[in-house]
Design an enzyme around this catalytic site. Structure first.
Site, short mmCIF file in Angstrom:
data_model
loop_
_atom_site.label_atom_id
_atom_site.label_comp_id
_atom_site.label_asym_id
_atom_site.label_seq_id
_atom_site.Cartn_x
_atom_site.Cartn_y
_atom_site.Cartn_z
N GLU A 198 -4.81 -7.43 15.01
CA GLU A 198 -4.35 -6.10 14.61
C GLU A 198 -5.49 -5.09 14.71
O GLU A 198 -5.28 -3.92 14.96
CB GLU A 198 -3.81 -6.16 13.17
N GLU A 210 10.60 -4.79 4.40
CA GLU A 210 10.69 -6.19 3.96
C GLU A 210 10.36 -6.31 2.47
O GLU A 210 11.06 -6.96 1.70
CB GLU A 210 9.71 -7.06 4.76
N HIS A 236 -4.68 -33.91 17.77
CA HIS A 236 -3.56 -34.73 18.27
C HIS A 236 -2.47 -33.85 18.87
O HIS A 236 -1.33 -34.28 19.03
CB HIS A 236 -2.99 -35.59 17.15
N GLY A 287 -4.97 -2.42 5.13
CA GLY A 287 -4.16 -3.53 4.65
C GLY A 287 -4.81 -4.89 4.89
O GLY A 287 -4.93 -5.72 3.98
N ARG A 288 -5.26 -5.11 6.13
CA ARG A 288 -5.80 -6.44 6.46
C ARG A 288 -7.21 -6.64 5.92
O ARG A 288 -7.81 -7.68 6.14
CB ARG A 288 -5.75 -6.64 7.97
N LYS A 294 0.84 -1.20 0.00
CA LYS A 294 0.00 0.00 0.00
C LYS A 294 0.87 1.24 0.00
O LYS A 294 0.68 2.16 -0.78
CB LYS A 294 -0.91 -0.05 1.23
N LYS A 302 7.99 -0.89 12.33
CA LYS A 302 8.62 -0.37 11.12
C LYS A 302 9.70 0.67 11.48
O LYS A 302 10.77 0.70 10.89
CB LYS A 302 7.57 0.23 10.18
C1 G6Q Z 1 -2.57 -4.22 7.87
C2 G6Q Z 1 -1.35 -3.60 8.33
C3 G6Q Z 1 -0.09 -4.26 7.86
C4 G6Q Z 1 0.30 -3.90 6.44
C5 G6Q Z 1 1.74 -4.30 6.20
C6 G6Q Z 1 2.20 -4.04 4.79
O1 G6Q Z 1 -3.66 -3.80 8.09
O2 G6Q Z 1 -1.37 -2.26 8.08
O3 G6Q Z 1 -0.13 -5.65 7.99
O4 G6Q Z 1 -0.55 -4.47 5.52
O5 G6Q Z 1 2.56 -3.68 7.12
O6 G6Q Z 1 2.10 -2.69 4.49
P1 G6Q Z 1 2.25 -2.18 3.02
O7 G6Q Z 1 1.15 -2.76 2.20
O8 G6Q Z 1 2.20 -0.69 3.07
O9 G6Q Z 1 3.58 -2.69 2.52
#
Ligand code: G6Q
Length: 546
Positions: free
Chosen positions: A353, A212, A384, A267-268, A206, A512
Site C-alpha cells: 500500500e 465494512e 513443503h 492507517g497502516r 480513522k 471504497k
Molecule cells: C491504511 C489504509 C487502509 C485503512 C482502512 C481502514 O493505511 O488507509 O488500510 O486503514 O481502509 O480505514 P479506516 O480506519 O478509516 O476505517
C-alpha cells in the site's frame, strides 16, 4: 525533480549489475572469509545478516551513493521534523512521534504533538488497567472477558498481528478477537460462543465512515442490544478509536469512550496509536509500552546511524538492487516463529500500500519498478509448499528469514529443528547444487551412471538466491517493536529512492467509492447503465439468484 534513473548513481548500478549478474555468491564466500562478519550488523536487539546477497563492497557503496543521491538522509530528517511529506494529502507522517519515548518535542505546524500523544497514552493506560482488573464492568455488572476489535486494513492488521505475536504475554482475560471482513460470516463466527454481558467492542476506524467497519459495528450493536435487552448497554460495551468525533457521536458512542488519534498517523502505521488498544488490553499497558520502546530504539538507530550501518537503509537498498536492476518482482517474508504468523500479511499491506505507486511525488510516471509483491508464511510450512519455486523456479525471489534464538514453548528439540531448517534453507538458496554434485550424490547412492546423468539436471540447483536473515533473542514486545519499525523504515527508504509518496493510498479510496455505487444498484435491483457487459452480466446473474 529529476527521475532517479537519470542520475549517474543509478546508471553506475545498472552497469554494475551487468558484471554482478555473472557472479555467484558461492565464489564471493570462498574469496572473502570475513564476509559474514563484514556483512552483518546489530541494532535494537536485532541481528541482521546480509551476507547472502549478490553484492560486493562495491555494490553496497554504489547503493548507498544512490540513497544519498535520492536524499534519503534529508527526507528522513523531514519526516522526524513533522514536515508535510505526505504531499498528496498535505500531512505530516509521524508514527515515530507515537513511540517517542524520549519525549523530545516533535512539532507539527509549530505545535509540539507530544503532550497530546502522552495524553491519549495515559487514557489507554487507565482504560486497559480498569478493564483488565475487572473494574470496568459490563451493563449487568460483570467484568469483560472478550474484546472484539472491529476495523479493517490499517485498523485491523497491526493489532491483530501484534496480539498474535505476543500471545505468550496475554492474560486469560480479556481475550482479543478481530472482525474485519464485511462478509457476515466473519462477525457471526466471532460472536459464536461470546456472551454479550462480558464482551467489549472496539470500533476502530480513522475516518469512521468505512463501509465494512460501520456495517459490522451496527450488526454488533444489534447483537449486544438484543442480548442485553437495552440500548443503554452500548455505553458499557462499545468504545471507539477514531479521528472523527462527530461520526463517533452519530453512531451512539459517547466521546468519553473515544480514543483519538491524528491525521498524521497513516492507517497502516497506526498500531502505535490508540489503534493499539486491543494490544494494551490483551497484554497489559506495560507490555504495550515495551513495544513502543523497541520501535523507538529502532527509530533512533534509523535516525542517527550512518547509512553504512543502518539496518533499514541496507535492507531497503538491497531491495532496490533486486527490483530495479536484477528484475525481481516479488519479495518473501518467512518468519520461523509461529507467533509471527500474521507478520507477512501485515507487511504485505505495509509495503504494497505504501510503495505500490506508479507516479512520483510530482506526478511523473516512473519508468522503473517500485514496490514488489510481498508475500510469505511462517516456516517450516512454506518449505513443503512454495519454496520449490524459490529454489528452482525461474523467478528471482529475495527472501527474509526471521527467527528467534529462544522459543516461548521449549519442547524437546522442536526449536533446534526449526532453526536448523531456517539456516539450512538460506544456505541451500545461496549455495545451490552443481550438476556434478547432483550426479556424484546419485552415484554414491548407488544409481547407475546413465540414470545419474538423466536425473542430474532435475536435481541441480543454481543457488545464488538472495536472502537476509534477521535474528533476535526471543520474540518479546521490545524486539517485535524494533522489527516492525525496521520494516517501516525500509519501506520509507525505498519510497524516497523511487521518488514516490509512500503515505497515501488512492487505490484503497477507489475501492471504497466503487462498492458504494454498485451497492445502490443492488438495492434498486438493477444494474446501472454505465457498466461494461461483464460487470452488468455478473450483477444480473447475482440479482436473479439472491
Ligand atoms: C491504511 C489504509 C487502509 C485503512 C482502512 C481502514 O493505511 O488507509 O488500510 O486503514 O481502509 O480505514 P479506516 O480506519 O478509516 O476505517
Amino acid at each position: 525533480m529529476a527521475l532517479i534513473d537519470t542520475t549517474p548513481q543509478w546508471q553506475a548500478l545498472a552497469a554494475h549489475w551487468q558484471r554482478m549478474a555473472q557472479v555467484h555468491m558461492r565464489d564471493l564466500f570462498a574469496r572473502e572469509p570475513d564476509r559474514a562478519k563484514r556483512m552483518s550488523a546489530d541494532a535494537a536487539g536485532l541481528h541482521l545478516d546480509y551476507a547472502k546477497h549478490i553484492a560486493t563492497d562495491e555494490t553496497l557503496k554504489l547503493l548507498l551513493e544512490l540513497a544519498r543521491a535520492a536524499e534519503v538522509e534529508g527526507w528522513r530528517e523531514r519526516m522526524f521534523a513533522g514536515e508535510h511529506i505526505n504531499s498528496t494529502e498535505d500531512r505530516a507522517v509521524l508514527h515515530v512521534a507515537l513511540r517517542n519515548r524520549s519525549n523530545r518535542p516533535i512539532l507539527v505546524d509549530g505545535a509540539d504533538v507530544m503532550p497530546e500523544v502522552n495524553g491519549v497514552l495515559n487514557r489507554m493506560r487507565d482504560f486497559s488497567n480498569r478493564v483488565r482488573a475487572g473494574d470496568w464492568q459490563g451493563f449487568t455488572g460483570r467484568p469483560i472477558n472478550d474484546v472484539v476489535n472491529i476495523g479493517i486494513g490499517g485498523s485491523n492488521l497491526g493489532p491483530k498481528m501484534v496480539c498474535t505475536a505476543l500471545t505468550p504475554y496475554q492474560s486469560e482475560a480479556p481475550r482479543p478477537h478481530f472482525v474485519s471482513n464485511v462478509d457476515g460470516t466473519h462477525l457471526a463466527e466471532t460472536l459464536k460462543g461470546l456472551d454479550p454481558s462480558t464482551t467489549l467492542f472496539i470500533v476502530a476506524s480513522k475516518t469512521f465512515t468505512t463501509q465494512e467497519t460501520m456495517t459490522n459495528a451496527r450488526s454488533a450493536r444489534q447483537w449486544l442490544v438484543d442480548g442485553l435487552g437495552s440500548d443503554a448497554a452500548v455505553r458499557n460495551h462499545f468504545v471507539a478509536v477514531s479521528t472523527n468525533a462527530e461520526k463517533v457521536t452519530e453512531f451512539g458512542i459517547d466521546t468519553e469512550n473515544m480514543f483519538g488519534f491524528w491525521d498524521w498517523v497513516g492507517g497502516r502505521y497506526s498500531l502505535w496509536s490508540a489503534i493499539g488498544l486491543p494490544i494494551a488490553l490483551a497484554v497489559g499497558f506495560e507490555r504495550f509500552e515495551e513495544l513502543l520502546a523497541g520501535a523507538h530504539e529502532m527509530d533512533e538507530h534509523f535516525r542517527t546511524a550512518p547509512l553504512e550501518q543502518n539496518l533499514p537503509v541496507l535492507l531497503g537498498m538491497l531491495g532496490v538492487w533486486y527490483i530495479d536492476f536484477a528484475g525481481a518482482a516479488t519479495h518473501a517474508i518467512l518468519p520461523y516463529d509461529q507467533y509471527l504468523e500474521h507478520f507477512p500479511a501485515y507487511f504485505q499491506q505495509g509495503d504494497m500500500e505504501s510503495n505500490g505507486k506508479h507516479v512520483t511525488r510530482d506526478g511523473a510516471r516512473v519508468p522503473y519498478h517500485t514496490g514488489p509483491v510481498v508475500w510469505g508464511q511462517p516456516g517450516t510450512d512454506g518449505q513443503h509448499a512454495f519454496y520449490q519455486l524459490i529454489h528452482q523456479g525461474t523467478e528471482l525471489i529475495p527472501s527474509d528469514f526471521i527467527a528467534p534464538a529462544k522459543s516461548h514453548n521449549p519442547m524437546g528439540d522442536h526449536h533446534a529443528k526449526l532453526l536448523a531448517n531456517c539456516f539450512a534453507q538460506t544456505e541451500a538458496l545461496m549455495r545451490g547444487r552443481t550438476l556434478e554434485e547432483a550426479r556424484d550424490g546419485m552415484l554414491a547412492a548407488g544409481l547407475d551412471s546413465a540414470e545419474a546423468d538423466r536425473l542430474a539436471p532435475q536435481r541441480q540447483f543454481d543457488g545464488n538466491r538472495p536472502s537476509s536473515t534477521i535474528l533476535m533473542e526471543q520474540v518479546t514486545p521490545r524486539t517485535l517493536g524494533a522489527l516492525i519499525a525496521l520494516y517501516e523504515h525500509k519501506i520509507f527508504t525505498q519510497g524516497i529512492v523511487w521518488g514516490i509518496n509512500s503515505f497515501d493510498q488512492w487505490g484503497v479510496e477507489l475501492g471504497k467509492q466503487l462498492a458504494g455505487v454498485i451497492l445502490g444498484e443492488i438495492e434498486d435491483g438493477k444494474p446501472g447503465a454505465d457498466h461494461d457487459s461483464s460487470t452488468a452480466g455478473l450483477l444480473e446473474w447475482y440479482l436473479a439468484r439472491r
